[in-house]
Design a protein around this motif. Structure first.
Motif, PDB file in Angstrom:
ATOM      1  N   PRO A  51       0.794  -1.236   0.000  1.00  0.00           N
ATOM      2  CA  PRO A  51       0.000   0.000   0.000  1.00  0.00           C
ATOM      3  C   PRO A  51       0.827   1.287   0.000  1.00  0.00           C
ATOM      4  N   GLY A  52       2.137   1.195   0.180  1.00  0.00           N
ATOM      5  CA  GLY A  52       2.968   2.394   0.281  1.00  0.00           C
ATOM      6  C   GLY A  52       3.025   2.892   1.718  1.00  0.00           C
ATOM      7  N   ILE A  53       3.872   3.857   1.947  1.00  0.00           N
ATOM      8  CA  ILE A  53       4.067   4.428   3.283  1.00  0.00           C
ATOM      9  C   ILE A  53       3.271   5.731   3.351  1.00  0.00           C
ATOM     10  N   PRO A  54       2.453   5.913   4.382  1.00  0.00           N
ATOM     11  CA  PRO A  54       1.652   7.139   4.488  1.00  0.00           C
ATOM     12  C   PRO A  54       2.523   8.400   4.487  1.00  0.00           C
ATOM     13  N   ASP A  55       1.990   9.465   3.881  1.00  0.00           N
ATOM     14  CA  ASP A  55       2.721  10.736   3.761  1.00  0.00           C
ATOM     15  C   ASP A  55       3.217  11.266   5.097  1.00  0.00           C
ATOM     16  N   LYS A 107       8.560  11.133   5.571  1.00  0.00           N
ATOM     17  CA  LYS A 107       9.745  11.971   5.807  1.00  0.00           C
ATOM     18  C   LYS A 107      10.557  11.530   7.028  1.00  0.00           C
ATOM     19  N   ARG A 108       9.925  10.772   7.932  1.00  0.00           N
ATOM     20  CA  ARG A 108      10.564  10.391   9.189  1.00  0.00           C
ATOM     21  C   ARG A 108      10.826   8.888   9.264  1.00  0.00           C
ATOM     22  N   PRO A 145      14.018   6.575  14.784  1.00  0.00           N
ATOM     23  CA  PRO A 145      13.589   5.541  15.738  1.00  0.00           C
ATOM     24  C   PRO A 145      12.129   5.740  16.160  1.00  0.00           C
ATOM     25  N   PHE A 146      11.476   4.628  16.406  1.00  0.00           N
ATOM     26  CA  PHE A 146      10.120   4.558  16.941  1.00  0.00           C
ATOM     27  C   PHE A 146       9.040   5.032  15.974  1.00  0.00           C
ATOM     28  N   ILE A 147       9.356   5.099  14.681  1.00  0.00           N
ATOM     29  CA  ILE A 147       8.368   5.421  13.662  1.00  0.00           C
ATOM     30  C   ILE A 147       7.928   4.102  13.022  1.00  0.00           C
ATOM     31  N   THR A 148       6.630   3.815  13.059  1.00  0.00           N
ATOM     32  CA  THR A 148       6.141   2.558  12.506  1.00  0.00           C
ATOM     33  C   THR A 148       4.701   2.683  12.046  1.00  0.00           C
TER      34      THR A 148
END
Length: 153
Positions: A89-93, A97-98, A102-105
């Protein structure tokens, strides 16, 4: 790098089959080696494959494509380019950018550390990683310095 990738893909084949993901490996033969820690580099590709499979599993399957080639975009510094792409599905906008922080999921069970660790391993190997994502797919580009003998930087 081709042997490393093939070994990982072979290990992951049962998981790919289970979640209806077809994998394609387009390799350039006779690539120069990469100097680096095999286990660390294996972690890079396991993280990328795991994220792709998790994303595609949510939509009922898909395709994972891995491609290797020699890039001479930087004069006097040949690089091995590895692309890992999926048709998830792709990575949400709001996350795009981030994505390497760390801790971005986007995974409820994830820690958000996989891609930050992946980026650190790649940069520790004097390489680079970037991502292109859009609705219907994500492509990671990894560049690692080719080892051409003692003159390699």
């Amino acid at each position: 790098v081709n042997q490393l990738l093939q070994r990982i893909l072979d290990k992951w084949q049962p998981r790919f089959n289970h979640v209806q993901v077809k994998n394609y490996f387009h390799r350039t033969d006779d690539l120069p080696p990469i100097r680096g820690d095999r286990r660390s580099l294996e972690r890079v590709f396991i993280n990328l494959f795991s994220n792709a499979v998790t994303a595609m599993e949510k939509i009922g399957g898909g395709a994972l494509s891995v491609k290797t080639s020699l890039s001479e975009a930087i004069i006097d510094s040949p690089q091995i380019e590895i692309t890992v792409s999926d048709n998830g599905p792709g990575i949400p906008d709001e996350i795009k950018k981030r994505i390497f922080e760390p801790f971005i999921t986007t995974n409820e069970q994830g820690t958000g550390l996989g891609l930050s660790i992946t980026k650190k391993i790649v940069t520790d190997h004097r390489g680079s990683i970037s991502v292109n994502t859009f609705p219907g797919g994500t492509i990671f580009h990894i560049y690692l310095p080719a080892y051409i003998g003692e003159n390699s930087k």
